[in-house]
Design a protein around this motif. Sequence first.
Motif, PDB file in Angstrom:
ATOM      1  N   ASN A   4      30.485  39.201  51.405  1.00 42.54           N
ATOM      2  CA  ASN A   4      31.429  38.716  50.403  1.00 42.54           C
ATOM      3  C   ASN A   4      31.437  37.195  50.442  1.00 42.54           C
ATOM      4  OD1 ASN A   4      32.852  41.179  49.410  1.00 42.54           O
ATOM      5  ND2 ASN A   4      33.325  41.380  51.586  1.00 42.54           N
ATOM      6  N   SER A  38      27.612  38.900  43.887  1.00 43.79           N
ATOM      7  CA  SER A  38      28.056  39.481  45.148  1.00 43.79           C
ATOM      8  C   SER A  38      27.729  40.972  45.199  1.00 43.79           C
ATOM      9  CB  SER A  38      29.570  39.281  45.276  1.00 43.79           C
ATOM     10  OG  SER A  38      30.055  39.791  46.477  1.00 43.79           O
ATOM     11  N   TYR A  69      37.141  40.073  42.316  1.00 40.49           N
ATOM     12  CA  TYR A  69      35.791  40.633  42.270  1.00 40.49           C
ATOM     13  C   TYR A  69      35.693  41.522  41.038  1.00 40.49           C
ATOM     14  CZ  TYR A  69      31.732  43.474  43.239  1.00 40.49           C
ATOM     15  OH  TYR A  69      30.523  44.115  43.125  1.00 40.49           O
ATOM     16  N   HIS A  98      41.129  34.416  43.559  1.00 41.35           N
ATOM     17  CA  HIS A  98      39.839  35.097  43.697  1.00 41.35           C
ATOM     18  C   HIS A  98      39.963  36.523  43.196  1.00 41.35           C
ATOM     19  CE1 HIS A  98      37.131  37.661  46.277  1.00 41.35           C
ATOM     20  NE2 HIS A  98      36.286  36.914  45.606  1.00 41.35           N
ATOM     21  N   ASP A 150      31.849  37.622  42.307  1.00 45.31           N
ATOM     22  CA  ASP A 150      33.062  37.059  42.877  1.00 45.31           C
ATOM     23  C   ASP A 150      33.439  35.897  41.975  1.00 45.31           C
ATOM     24  OD1 ASP A 150      34.052  38.338  45.271  1.00 45.31           O
ATOM     25  OD2 ASP A 150      32.159  37.794  46.216  1.00 45.31           O
TER      26      ASP A 150
END
Length: 105
Positions: free
Chosen positions: A36, A29, A51, A49, A65
Motif C-alpha cells: 500500500n 496500487s 483506495y 486518503h 490510492d
Amino acid sequence: MQKIQLSEADNGKKIQLKMDDHVVIQLPSSPGTGYNWEVQPNSHFSVSHEYRMQAEVGIGAGGMDIFELDPRTQVQNGSIKFLYRRAWEDASKAGKQFSINYQIQ
C-alpha cells in the motif's frame, strides 16, 4: 483556487502552491499483494486518503490510492514522500517511492 492533479509520472516534480490550492495524487496500487502507499509525516498539509478499485475487474486486481492534500502553512521549500510498502516490513524495504517538492505561498 487551483486543483493540481499528479500521478506516478510526476515523481520528483517541484510545484508552486497557494494556500487555497488543492492537490490530488493518484498512485497505482495492488493491496492484494500486501503493498500500500503510505504518506510520510508532513505538517504542511492536511491529507485525506482513499483506495479505489478498478471498475469491472476480478478479485485481486489493482486500483488507485488517491491522496488529497490541502496546504496548511506557508513554506519556502518542502517535500512530501510516499512509500509503497508492506506495513509489517521496515520502511527501508519500500518497493517504490514517490515524492514532490513544493513551495506554498
